[in-house]
Design an enzyme around this catalytic site. Sequence first.
Site, PDB file in Angstrom:
ATOM      1  N   GLU A  15      82.192   8.566 -13.648  1.00  0.00           N
ATOM      2  CA  GLU A  15      80.967   8.983 -12.965  1.00  0.00           C
ATOM      3  C   GLU A  15      81.262   9.781 -11.694  1.00  0.00           C
ATOM      4  O   GLU A  15      80.408   9.896 -10.805  1.00  0.00           O
ATOM      5  CB  GLU A  15      80.107   7.754 -12.668  1.00  0.00           C
ATOM      6  N   ARG A 284      69.906  -1.590  -8.435  1.00  0.00           N
ATOM      7  CA  ARG A 284      68.883  -1.273  -9.434  1.00  0.00           C
ATOM      8  C   ARG A 284      69.077  -2.251 -10.581  1.00  0.00           C
ATOM      9  O   ARG A 284      70.168  -2.343 -11.143  1.00  0.00           O
ATOM     10  CB  ARG A 284      69.029   0.162  -9.937  1.00  0.00           C
TER      11      ARG A 284
HETATM   12 MG    MG Z   1      72.692   0.782 -18.102  1.00  0.00          MG
END
Ligand code: MG
Length: 339
Positions: A15, A284
């Site tokens: 990422e 999140r």
């Molecule tokens: Mg995910």
Amino acid sequence: MKKRILLLAGGQSGEHEVSLMSARSVLNALPRDQFDVTPVVISKQGRWLPPTETQRALESGEAPTGGDLVLHRAASAEGYDAVFPLLHGPMGEDGTVQGLLTLAGIPFVGSGVLGSAVSMDKIMTKQVLASAGIPQVAWALAVRREWQAQPDTVRERAAALGYPLFVKPANLGSSVGISKVARAEDLDGALNLAFSLDRRVILEAMTAHKPREVEVGILGNDAPIASPVGELRFDADFYDYETKYTEGRASMHIPAPLPPEVAEQIRTLALRAFRALDCAGLARVDFFYVEETGELLLNEVNTMPGFTTTSMYPKLFEAAGLNYSALVTRLVELALEDR
Ligand code: MG
Ligand code: ADP
Ligand code: MG
């Protein structure tokens, strides 16, 4: 006095590029009258790049090779008031960088070593959340050596969960190495792929029907708040890498069209998970909502979620009345808070 902030971006995981995009957004958003921000890009090789190379990497989105060894550069983090480790995945979001910053005695944005490490690992997360009474899909663990020495025991474990099932490396993100396995014949290939990326692999039962994917943002330290709930919709079998990162393949819906009691339950469960995992600053929390059965299952907790101005987490708080710039300012305040 302006606060001096070190913004870490890039990093060694798959990422890397996502992180650079997030970092550009954060750099633009931290108010210049309050913060003096220095970005440092970490290359894919794990080296911390000096200012000109960092600038070039941020502009081009590609980190050059070279740079300094992490331990050498970390010493120069001295003198900063706080660090914003805007890094996703292994070697960034998993407690490693957090351990380094803790040793260096510098406050930083987000969860500490424990919350980061446990939340990055899908198996540890499941174990902790199970003991906190949070509903999840049925799952099983397999380790590489066992797969090499006694593949049949692993195959039996998969069969017990039933098909289709999901096979995932325990410690990755962005759907890298994840397979949805429809039939027993496809299991070995999925396991070989997952074990090529991680020593530990999780097998997960699939929800009874294709689930709706709903997400909620949490903000705070020991008195966290939950955002409105958002939903991701996409036209694919599951939310795989290509769907995540191809423009226009997925859409965000905020607030998610849900019965109010379901949205409230999502927020309550997410706050409970945040506390159980000892998260801090932000997370999140992603859920599966099976509309046909009314089931709500926690899928995973991301302690450093995607953070561009159009990412889900900032959008969720924008819907709660906190704009992007106020949100990043609040995150730095939380890093500096006495706890
Ligand atoms: Mg995910
Ligand atoms: P990552 O951390 O890489 O995002 P996830 O565990 O969130 O990995 O899995 C990626 C996607 O795969 C999910 O968003 C969902 O679309 C699908 N998926 C994963 N596990 C399941 C499951 N048990 N049942 C149904 N869908 C799943
Ligand atoms: Mg994840």
